[in-house]
Design an enzyme around this catalytic site. Structure first.
Site: not given
Ligand code: GDG
Length: 459
Positions: A156, A364
């Site tokens: 992720h 991110d």
């Protein structure tokens, strides 16, 4: 059809009324709710006598199988290696990474412990899907225990470039544990590239097809499968009467002023000090915004056991205080800084009222809030997403105004452009974003990953 077993560090609370403020848990829950399967992982509870027992709870088509961790495991594995070593390193923050052999040993120990518990649940046809940086060694541990099932992994977070990975003292052991999977999925091409660079340049491997690589006697496929959100559900929730009530309260409190919103876990990767500074710059350089625009930043507390998180919290309070001190008026506070969490419906109602969604992480993996902001907008009068180029979402959400979060003046300029943007252009940009979010929603992400995994082995 094969059963799906998802393995992740944290499993979302079975009680869905409790907020789940972590991208992985939000996404996996949305992905599994409809398809069903087993979700295996840590309960979130720490107990002195770690649960020898795996608690199983069924909710609809989904079975939660969870267990507790001991205080020591929690400290060395979770707070330690996962969140004080891998998290900063993977977000390109070598300056914040702690290296400790003891924590690494704890990480390996807990991974072996997860695997031992999981083995008893596995049936021959099951597909096993492991999530995130907490659990890299899972496949290796399961293979060692004789598990021959297909095992996939999804990261992720970003995977940093080879030169940064080499700073990790245990890089060899850790990175080779990637190779025990059949399929490894990433959010972006840059992340996938980092694994292949490692496999080829450092581990002496080679490509054996477009995505398939061979290294250290193992073959796996490295693919880009960007995650999505539960678009339809968010759209509905944001347009619901409950969300509208929060929106109305928000508008009343703004007294006709405009709103910029940010929602993030309180984390140094999210670029919050830089965001506050950019907003301060907006007020300084474009004075017409004074007493006309507020920034509401929701920073949900997480990982309280890691000292760097206490520091960022203090730094933000100081910065918000400075900016408010300089610009506030008797009837207007420039920055509303909220250090708490909200129910999802409330959150979507608040996102919907904001003319600008300001999502500017320094790094991110994806950033689901960027997608949630777009999915929450009213179709005929949508707000504008101002998005960091360093979020994976910059590659997945067309129509956003893309910024460099380190460039405060550039971000201020982009906010001003967004506040001034004519409705027609806002609608056009929003439609482009929504189309992509509908096409690649979280169910599609699950379907694609699982069907690719079912095709393994790729050799
Ligand atoms: C990791 C990667 C990747 C936040 N505050 C509240 C709340 N949230 C929800 C948001 C969103 C989720 O938490 C956060 O997801 P993000 O993707 O923005 O960030 P991470 O937690 O860092 O997630 C990230 C993600 O995994 C998935 O692959 O995108 O890059 O770092 O859904 O809405 N939810 C509630 N109350 C809050 O106060 N209910």
């Amino acid at each position: 059809m094969s059963r799906l077993i998802v393995v992740s560090n944290r499993v979302a609370p079975v009680d869905e009324t409790k907020p789940t403020s972590g991208g992985l848990a939000v996404a996996v829950l949305a992905a599994l709710k409809r398809s069903g399967g087993i979700w295996f992982g840590w309960s979130g509870d720490v107990s002195e006598v770690p649960g020898e027992v795996v608690h199983k709870v069924r909710s609809g088509r989904l079975t939660y199988a969870t267990f507790d961790l001991s205080t020591r495991d929690h400290e060395e594995y979770y707070n330690g290696f996962a969140n004080s070593t891998l998290w900063p390193l993977f977000h390109y923050r070598l300056d914040l990474a702690n290296f400790s052999r003891r924590n690494y040993a704890g990480y390996r120990r807990v991974n072996a412990y997860f695997a031992r518990k999981l083995v008893d649940l596995i049936e021959p046809d099951d597909l096993i899907w492991v999530h995130d940086y907490h659990l890299f060694p899972m496949a290796e541990e399961l293979r060692r225990a004789g598990v021959a099932n297909r095992i996939g992994f999804f990261l992720h977070t970003p995977l940093p470039p080879l030169e940064l990975l080499l700073a990790l003292p245990e890089h060899q052991e850790l990175m080779r544990s990637f190779f025990a999977y059949d399929l490894v999925g990433f959010q972006t091409e840059a992340d996938r590239r980092s694994l292949l660079d490692y496999a080829i340049q450092e581990a002496g491997g080679e490509m054996a097809g477009d995505t398939v690589f061979r290294a250290l006697g193992r073959t796996a496929s490295a693919e880009v499968h960007p995650i999505g959100v539960d678009t339809d559900n968010i759209e509905r929730a944001a347009a619901s009467a409950a969300a509208a009530r929060y929106g109305a309260r928000m508008r009343t409190s703004l007294g006709g002023r405009r709103l910029i919103v940010g929602v993030d876990r309180l984390d140094y990767s999210k670029g919050l000090p830089e965001r506050f500074a950019a907003f301060g710059h907006l007020l300084g350089a474009y004075p017409a915004n004074r007493n006309r625009v507020s920034l509401m930043q929701i920073a949900t507390p997480t990982r309280a056991g890691v000292p760097e998180y206490e520091e960022i919290r203090r730094a933000l309070e100081t910065l918000a205080g400075h900016i408010n001190g300089e610009f506030a008026d008797f009837d207007w506070v420039p920055i509303r800084y909220l250090n708490k969490s909200f129910a999802r419906r409330t959150l979507f109602g608040l996102l919907r009222t904001a003319q600008v969604g300001l999502i500017t992480p320094l790094r991110d993996g994806m950033n689901l809030v960027a997608m949630e902001y777009v999915a929450s907008q009213p179709p005929t009068d949508p707000g504008v997403l101002v998005l960091s180029r360093f979020a994976g979402a910059a590659h997945s959400v067309p129509g956003a105004v893309i910024v460099n979060p380190y460039d405060a003046e550039g971000v201020a300029e982009a906010i001003q452009l967004s506040l001034d943007m004519p409705r027609e252009e806002r609608v056009e940009r929003w439609q482009a974003g929504m189309e992509a979010l509908r096409r690649n929603d979280v169910s599609r992400w699950r379907e694609i990953f699982v069907s690719r995994l079912a095709e393994a082995p790729f050799a």
